[in-house]
Write a protein that holds these residues in place. Structure first.
Motif, PDB file in Angstrom:
ATOM      1  N   ALA A 214       0.844  -1.191   0.000  1.00 14.24           N
ATOM      2  CA  ALA A 214       0.000   0.000   0.000  1.00 14.24           C
ATOM      3  C   ALA A 214       0.879   1.241   0.000  1.00 14.24           C
ATOM      4  N   TYR A 215       0.329   2.320  -0.547  1.00 13.67           N
ATOM      5  CA  TYR A 215       0.973   3.632  -0.493  1.00 13.67           C
ATOM      6  C   TYR A 215       0.037   4.584   0.239  1.00 13.67           C
ATOM      7  N   PHE A 216       0.531   5.202   1.320  1.00 16.74           N
ATOM      8  CA  PHE A 216      -0.246   6.159   2.112  1.00 16.74           C
ATOM      9  C   PHE A 216       0.198   7.576   1.758  1.00 16.74           C
ATOM     10  N   CYS A 217      -0.767   8.476   1.612  1.00 13.59           N
ATOM     11  CA  CYS A 217      -0.436   9.850   1.226  1.00 13.59           C
ATOM     12  C   CYS A 217      -1.524  10.800   1.705  1.00 13.59           C
ATOM     13  N   GLY A 218      -1.351  12.071   1.394  1.00 17.63           N
ATOM     14  CA  GLY A 218      -2.325  13.104   1.730  1.00 17.63           C
ATOM     15  C   GLY A 218      -2.357  14.137   0.629  1.00 17.63           C
ATOM     16  N   HIS A 219      -2.088  15.390   0.992  1.00 10.17           N
ATOM     17  CA  HIS A 219      -1.904  16.520   0.079  1.00 10.17           C
ATOM     18  C   HIS A 219      -3.209  17.117  -0.424  1.00 10.17           C
ATOM     19  N   SER A 220      -4.127  16.316  -0.961  1.00  7.76           N
ATOM     20  CA  SER A 220      -5.324  16.891  -1.583  1.00  7.76           C
ATOM     21  C   SER A 220      -6.421  17.215  -0.576  1.00  7.76           C
ATOM     22  N   HIS A 221      -6.308  16.704   0.651  1.00  9.96           N
ATOM     23  CA  HIS A 221      -7.297  16.864   1.723  1.00  9.96           C
ATOM     24  C   HIS A 221      -8.577  16.079   1.472  1.00  9.96           C
ATOM     25  N   ASN A 222      -8.642  15.309   0.382  1.00 11.46           N
ATOM     26  CA  ASN A 222      -9.750  14.380   0.189  1.00 11.46           C
ATOM     27  C   ASN A 222      -9.492  13.114   0.997  1.00 11.46           C
ATOM     28  N   GLN A 223     -10.559  12.350   1.219  1.00 11.52           N
ATOM     29  CA  GLN A 223     -10.443  11.044   1.869  1.00 11.52           C
ATOM     30  C   GLN A 223     -10.869   9.993   0.849  1.00 11.52           C
ATOM     31  N   ASN A 224      -9.989   9.057   0.496  1.00  7.42           N
ATOM     32  CA  ASN A 224     -10.379   8.021  -0.454  1.00  7.42           C
ATOM     33  C   ASN A 224      -9.374   6.883  -0.471  1.00  7.42           C
ATOM     34  N   ILE A 225      -9.799   5.763  -1.028  1.00 15.57           N
ATOM     35  CA  ILE A 225      -8.945   4.590  -1.229  1.00 15.57           C
ATOM     36  C   ILE A 225      -9.173   4.101  -2.654  1.00 15.57           C
ATOM     37  N   VAL A 226      -8.099   3.883  -3.404  1.00 16.73           N
ATOM     38  CA  VAL A 226      -8.230   3.340  -4.752  1.00 16.73           C
ATOM     39  C   VAL A 226      -7.292   2.149  -4.914  1.00 16.73           C
ATOM     40  N   LEU A 227      -7.758   1.156  -5.634  1.00 18.01           N
ATOM     41  CA  LEU A 227      -6.913   0.044  -6.066  1.00 18.01           C
ATOM     42  C   LEU A 227      -6.686   0.257  -7.555  1.00 18.01           C
ATOM     43  N   HIS A 228      -5.497   0.758  -7.903  1.00 17.74           N
ATOM     44  CA  HIS A 228      -5.211   1.244  -9.253  1.00 17.74           C
ATOM     45  C   HIS A 228      -4.401   0.218 -10.036  1.00 17.74           C
ATOM     46  N   ARG A 229      -4.766   0.034 -11.281  1.00 16.27           N
ATOM     47  CA  ARG A 229      -4.035  -0.894 -12.143  1.00 16.27           C
ATOM     48  C   ARG A 229      -2.666  -0.330 -12.509  1.00 16.27           C
ATOM     49  N   THR A 230      -1.699  -1.223 -12.692  1.00 17.78           N
ATOM     50  CA  THR A 230      -0.414  -0.910 -13.307  1.00 17.78           C
ATOM     51  C   THR A 230      -0.107  -2.062 -14.263  1.00 17.78           C
ATOM     52  N   PRO A 263     -12.496   4.597 -15.193  1.00 21.13           N
ATOM     53  CA  PRO A 263     -12.933   3.295 -14.661  1.00 21.13           C
ATOM     54  C   PRO A 263     -12.035   2.140 -15.090  1.00 21.13           C
ATOM     55  N   ASP A 264     -11.455   2.225 -16.281  1.00 24.54           N
ATOM     56  CA  ASP A 264     -10.588   1.143 -16.749  1.00 24.54           C
ATOM     57  C   ASP A 264      -9.314   1.028 -15.916  1.00 24.54           C
ATOM     58  N   ASP A 265      -8.919   2.126 -15.254  1.00 20.42           N
ATOM     59  CA  ASP A 265      -7.696   2.109 -14.448  1.00 20.42           C
ATOM     60  C   ASP A 265      -7.934   1.614 -13.028  1.00 20.42           C
ATOM     61  N   LEU A 266      -9.190   1.504 -12.626  1.00 19.00           N
ATOM     62  CA  LEU A 266      -9.511   1.188 -11.238  1.00 19.00           C
ATOM     63  C   LEU A 266     -10.085  -0.212 -11.115  1.00 19.00           C
ATOM     64  N   MET A 267      -9.564  -0.962 -10.157  1.00 21.58           N
ATOM     65  CA  MET A 267     -10.138  -2.259  -9.832  1.00 21.58           C
ATOM     66  C   MET A 267     -11.141  -2.136  -8.691  1.00 21.58           C
ATOM     67  N   ALA A 268     -10.946  -1.139  -7.842  1.00 26.94           N
ATOM     68  CA  ALA A 268     -11.875  -0.868  -6.746  1.00 26.94           C
ATOM     69  C   ALA A 268     -11.625   0.553  -6.275  1.00 26.94           C
ATOM     70  N   ILE A 269     -12.672   1.184  -5.717  1.00 25.84           N
ATOM     71  CA  ILE A 269     -12.512   2.543  -5.202  1.00 25.84           C
ATOM     72  C   ILE A 269     -13.509   2.795  -4.086  1.00 25.84           C
ATOM     73  N   TRP A 270     -13.050   3.471  -3.056  1.00 26.54           N
ATOM     74  CA  TRP A 270     -13.918   4.105  -2.068  1.00 26.54           C
ATOM     75  C   TRP A 270     -13.760   5.602  -2.298  1.00 26.54           C
ATOM     76  N   PRO A 271     -14.757   6.273  -2.893  1.00 27.39           N
ATOM     77  CA  PRO A 271     -14.587   7.695  -3.224  1.00 27.39           C
ATOM     78  C   PRO A 271     -14.387   8.577  -2.007  1.00 27.39           C
ATOM     79  N   GLY A 272     -14.926   8.154  -0.868  1.00 20.90           N
ATOM     80  CA  GLY A 272     -14.707   8.912   0.353  1.00 20.90           C
ATOM     81  C   GLY A 272     -15.413  10.248   0.367  1.00 20.90           C
ATOM     82  N   TYR A 273     -14.727  11.269   0.899  1.00 24.67           N
ATOM     83  CA  TYR A 273     -15.356  12.560   1.151  1.00 24.67           C
ATOM     84  C   TYR A 273     -14.530  13.694   0.561  1.00 24.67           C
ATOM     85  N   ILE A 274     -15.250  14.755   0.196  1.00 25.84           N
ATOM     86  CA  ILE A 274     -14.590  15.942  -0.327  1.00 25.84           C
ATOM     87  C   ILE A 274     -13.786  16.609   0.784  1.00 25.84           C
ATOM     88  N   GLU A 275     -12.751  17.296   0.406  1.00 27.74           N
ATOM     89  CA  GLU A 275     -11.825  17.873   1.373  1.00 27.74           C
ATOM     90  C   GLU A 275     -12.512  18.790   2.378  1.00 27.74           C
TER      91      GLU A 275
END
Length: 457
Positions: A214-230, A263-275
């Protein structure tokens, strides 16, 4: 920091699985005398708002952490809000670390873009050295806890040397699990262009060859979790922030803003909340053979959880579903009490004329960094609202602004909020985004007005 192998901090030489850790980002701590100091007026909160943030966000989180008792805490940057006076910033940094010290839990800190260099080295460096057992030679380093690797990055000052160091660390990684922690996101969510592009390009390349948990970060002040394809294994990115408005109700991010990853880049997402509407942090749990991450709201507890056995092999992705957005019907058009035009912008210096259904309703206010901004609707605009609304924005002469996330939001009797459909397009009168790959980005000719329709249907 050029270590052959990860350091095992003295604190953790006898710590065994299962263990837990907390990840907190963007605390933007201030002392009470912050009110009235010289301050950048384009910042997302007022001076009073930052002081209230300590009382209504940071203090409840500290109470929760005292109960959860993680084995250590990682702050992923923007520890203190910087006033214009550098000495005041140093004082805020010191006060922030003293504040966290009251919970008597070991603390490690990654640098954010607002943390500076000299103040950060003087105040934070000795605390990190106390944790690691020696003074870091750089602001990026790794440490080990019972065979689990934690890699702390210096994303605001990302460079080739750090990239090569990380490549070597990941190539030699025999640890399981392996967590990366930094300030900037790899993949921005909702806030277009609000990331370190060189960092993103290098990380996508590295994570296309190396597996992480996992990679943990901040910066944008949004709250979310994404499982991103590579091109290799998918990457779990966990983004959070503790800064927020004490009186703002939690607002699901996808109800008002386009998420940006396709959507093609995401396997799963929790959009969470606006900053700034739902301050929170992450708890990580590592046991034999599996790991788990939870996002915690300051008052309501865990609202999202991801569990896995191997990197990218997600077994559970649970989230608390928000209430569906309210719908507007034509019979309610005459009952609207108030309304706003939501938008996000880069380089909006004010002066752009805004028209709604042919009526001029005001000038677009100053806004930058694609932060959520708003223009209040005057009574004449409320009276002419329809199910489908024509919006026209005429940029000021010479404007090089960028606009997106246009949404009409109205309030009905009883306090019900109703919003128009999420607006996907991004319009720019600037050349600064050439080379960025956003499918919804549209280049505008100088001075040409933006015309679109915002629909409640």
């Amino acid at each position: 920091m050029q270590w052959e192998n990860s350091v095992i901090p003295e604190f953790f030489k006898h710590l065994k699985r299962p263990f837990s850790f907390a990840v907190v980002s963007d605390t933007h701590f201030v002392t009470r005398d912050f009110i009235g100091q010289a301050f950048d007026a384009t910042r997302p909160l007022s001076t009073e708002g930052y002081v209230e943030n300590v009382t209504y966000s940071l203090a409840p989180m500290m109470d929760a952490l005292r109960g959860l008792r993680p084995d250590f805490i990682v702050l992923t940057g923007d520890v203190a809000e910087p006033p214009l006076d550098p000495e005041r910033h140093r004082e805020n940094l010191k006060a922030a670390l003293d504040f966290f010290a009251t919970c008597d839990i070991p603390l490690i800190v990654a640098r954010g873009n607002h943390d500076g260099t000299s103040s950060f080295d003087e105040v934070v460096g000795p605390r990190v050295a106390q944790f690691l057992g020696e003074m870091p030679k750089a602001h990026y380093f790794s440490f080990e806890v019972d065979g689990c690797q934690f890699i702390v990055l210096d994303t605001p000052f990302w460079n080739t040397e750090q990239c090569q160091w990380l490549d070597a660390v990941l190539a030699e990684n025999d640890y399981a699990p392996s967590f990366l922690l930094g300030h900037h996101p790899i993949w921005p969510v909702a806030r277009a262009f609000f990331y370190n592009r060189d960092f993103q390009m290098d990380m996508v390349n590295l994570l296309s060859r190396h597996a992480i948990d996992a990679y943990f970060c901040g910066h944008s002040h949004n709250q979310n979790i994404v499982l991103h394809r590579t091109p290799y294994l998918p990457v779990l990115q966990c983004m959070g922030a503790l800064v927020g408005l004490s009186d703002a109700p939690p607002l699901p991010l996808h109800h008002v803003q386009a998420l940006l990853p396709t959507p093609d880049d995401l396997m799963a997402i929790w959009p969470g909340y606006i900053e700034n509407t739902a301050p929170g942090w992450f708890m990580g749990y590592v046991s034999q053979g599996q790991a788990r991450v939870e996002w915690h709201h300051i008052n309501r507890g865990a609202e999202a959880m991801v569990r896995w056995f191997r990197p990218g092999d997600i077994q559970t992705f649970w989230t608390m579903a928000p209430a569906p957005p309210a719908q507007l019907i034509e019979a309610n058009l005459q009952r609207i009490r108030q309304g706003i035009l939501r938008f996000c912008a880069w380089d909006s210096m004010g002066g752009a004329r805004v028209f709604l259904n042919g009526n001029e309703i005001g000038l677009l206010p100053r806004a930058d960094n694609f932060t959520p901004s708003r223009l209040s609707l005057p009574p004449n605009a409320l009276a002419c609202l329809q199910m489908e609304n024509k919006v026209r924005i005429e940029p000021a002469e010479g404007s090089e602004m960028t606009l997106g996330n246009l949404v009409l939001e109205v309030v009905l009797p009883g306090g019900r909020y109703v919003r128009s459909q999420v607006f996907e397009e991004i319009y720019t009168w600037s050349n600064r985004w050439e080379g960025y790959e956003y499918e919804t980005l549209q280049k505008m000719k100088p001075g040409r007005p933006l015309s679109t329709v915002l629909s409640f249907r």
